[in-house]
Design a protein around this motif. Sequence first.
Motif, PDB file in Angstrom:
ATOM      1  N   ALA A   7       1.055  -1.567   0.018  1.00 27.02           N
ATOM      2  CA  ALA A   7      -0.103   0.032  -0.098  1.00 27.02           C
ATOM      3  C   ALA A   7       0.943   0.913  -0.610  1.00 27.02           C
ATOM      4  CB  ALA A   7      -0.994   0.165   1.067  1.00 27.02           C
ATOM      5  N   HIS A   9       3.123   4.530   0.647  1.00 26.45           N
ATOM      6  CA  HIS A   9       3.346   5.378   2.243  1.00 26.45           C
ATOM      7  C   HIS A   9       2.025   6.190   3.036  1.00 26.45           C
ATOM      8  CE1 HIS A   9       7.011   3.579   1.141  1.00 26.45           C
ATOM      9  NE2 HIS A   9       7.255   2.911   2.037  1.00 26.45           N
ATOM     10  N   GLY A  10       1.597   5.851   3.978  1.00 27.35           N
ATOM     11  CA  GLY A  10       1.344   7.035   4.465  1.00 27.35           C
ATOM     12  C   GLY A  10      -0.380   6.734   4.878  1.00 27.35           C
ATOM     13  N   GLU A  11      -0.473   5.461   4.384  1.00 28.72           N
ATOM     14  CA  GLU A  11      -1.888   4.587   4.217  1.00 28.72           C
ATOM     15  C   GLU A  11      -2.504   3.794   4.925  1.00 28.72           C
ATOM     16  OE1 GLU A  11      -3.801   4.900  -0.770  1.00 28.72           O
ATOM     17  OE2 GLU A  11      -3.427   6.744  -0.153  1.00 28.72           O
ATOM     18  N   TRP A  12      -1.116   2.818   5.407  1.00 30.65           N
ATOM     19  CA  TRP A  12      -1.028   1.882   6.303  1.00 30.65           C
ATOM     20  C   TRP A  12      -2.340   1.662   7.399  1.00 30.65           C
ATOM     21  CZ3 TRP A  12       4.899   1.306   6.421  1.00 30.65           C
ATOM     22  CH2 TRP A  12       5.927   1.366   4.979  1.00 30.65           C
ATOM     23  N   GLU A  13      -2.215   0.677   7.536  1.00 32.63           N
ATOM     24  CA  GLU A  13      -3.091   0.584   9.228  1.00 32.63           C
ATOM     25  C   GLU A  13      -2.944   0.423   9.941  1.00 32.63           C
ATOM     26  OE1 GLU A  13      -6.461  -1.984   8.229  1.00 32.63           O
ATOM     27  OE2 GLU A  13      -7.265  -1.543   6.961  1.00 32.63           O
ATOM     28  N   ARG A 453       2.387   3.997  10.078  1.00 29.28           N
ATOM     29  CA  ARG A 453       1.267   4.465   8.958  1.00 29.28           C
ATOM     30  C   ARG A 453       2.192   5.070   7.642  1.00 29.28           C
ATOM     31  NH1 ARG A 453      -1.372   5.722  12.885  1.00 29.28           N
ATOM     32  NH2 ARG A 453      -4.043   5.096  12.448  1.00 29.28           N
ATOM     33  N   GLY A 530      -6.521  14.684   5.358  1.00 30.40           N
ATOM     34  CA  GLY A 530      -6.577  13.747   3.917  1.00 30.40           C
ATOM     35  C   GLY A 530      -4.773  14.229   3.542  1.00 30.40           C
ATOM     36  N   ARG A 531      -4.870  13.353   1.984  1.00 30.92           N
ATOM     37  CA  ARG A 531      -2.779  12.842   1.886  1.00 30.92           C
ATOM     38  C   ARG A 531      -2.760  13.337   0.189  1.00 30.92           C
ATOM     39  NH1 ARG A 531      -1.663   9.893   0.240  1.00 30.92           N
ATOM     40  NH2 ARG A 531       0.587   9.173   0.021  1.00 30.92           N
TER      41      ARG A 531
END
Length: 534
Positions: A7, A9-13, A453, A530-531
């Motif tokens: 996924a 980077h920055g969107e990991w659970e 994350r 948000g990103r």
Amino acid sequence: MVLVKTAPHGEWESPITAEAAAAQARVLTFPKVCQVTGRTFFLESRTNGTASIVEITDKGSKHVLPEEYSASTLLYELAGLPYAVVPGEELRIIFSDAHNESLNLLHVDSGAVEEIQKLPSTLGYADFDCYPGILSNARNTSWILATQEDHDMLDRSAIDRRIVAINLVTKTVISLLSGTNSCFSPRFSPDGLRISWLQHTNLGQNTQLYLSQFNPETGSLSDIRPATGSDEDSIAEPRWSPDGDLFFTSSESGVRQLSRIRTGTNLRELISLPGLEHADFGNASPTTSSSSYLFLSDSTLLATAHLPDDPTPQLIHIDLASQTSTPLSLPSSYPPLNSAAALSPSSFLALTTSPPSLYRVDILTDTSSVETTLLYHPTPQDDDSIPESYISTAQPLAFTTLREPRRDVTGWFFAPQNPRFVGPEGEAPPLVVGLPWEEEEGVDMAVQFLTSRGFAYFALDSCGEGGEIVAEDVAEAVDFLGWSGRVDQGRVGVVGEDGVVEVFRREGGVCGDGDGESVVVLERGVEVGGRSGC
């Protein structure tokens, strides 16, 4: 077997919650000590924006204010102390509650809360000071001084500020000084027969120190008169010593110095301290919580001094009897003395902000060395509840800048760490550059919130005079980490004022002027949004 997902980077659970990071980003303020029992209290912010009152006991810490209440104030310009410990056979705490719009009395041991006054939305209280004679338990001596503000319903900047006396027995509020927007910081003398306050027409200008007699039977003032102050002077921080002298800071000499009016006289006297003749003590801030000195006994005090050509304030131990001063060696993380409270002639409480903690500080016999004991640190999430495989380990880094002036930059690098996720092949993680971190601080949950994350984090060891991150060092760190393949130079976040991270997307260098896509991804080390641009 753990299934590893790919996924961005920055969107990991992650199991590291915003609440865990928020608790470590909690603010601890206003330590107070009961003058009779020695019991200690302070305020701790809650994640919902309210504030709790916490007591330190032999068994640890205890939240004594019920969750439905908040120790908070609506004072517009002065901010200030929203509670005070009322000494007596039964320990009580008076507090303002901006959340519930009320003025209340907490019975500490039972947890019962008694409403003194229901407040309209325009009215606020703060800066409480207890009458010393309250220990006599006499009916007419249960007085509390406070600053009261009443705001115009249509124009919140239109303020009617008063000094009032609150009677805890009759639950009545008497206006002592009204019809002026310029009075604040009321303080009882140790015998309870006089009060002092500050008064001016324009905040920060022409500040005068006033005195009056106080009648504890009627709650009234007499013999009101200015004690000092002029157009050329600026008086701040009036405070009575335990033996009845009235201290304050004054700019009459050209720098802000400690002065006093001795009990029984009307003469002001500059506190002469060899070697500190050109030091600045305190400031003329109108905030009622401002404090640059603290009494430990009749003849000793602590003071924060700003020395010429030294941007770092020094904590000084002062012996008034011998007119000597000794710098105390405390870590730089210790804040000004409005976050301290005296425990004894040789010890005091001190709050730190990074990480938020409460310490007992004992001054050793040479008065220059101290011994610190940790009394409280928020523990929002059990360490056992966070698998170690999610914790990013700090890696020390050091490099020399490429730009002039050449200098060494050091810090700690935290790589993305999550056993369940990896980034897409060839994608480097976005970087957040933050404030200094020390090994002894342990696991920083706000940092781990990010790294788990998929963000990388670099904690600079150095910062500017105001405690902010230096832009040139950020640029050098981004280039160094980017060229070594650790991060994506085009996606950079920088921790700014109040812990907010602004993220920029750019090509070829840090977008320091804010032209790029800016998005708050982390607020006070807690809240992720948000990103865009990440």
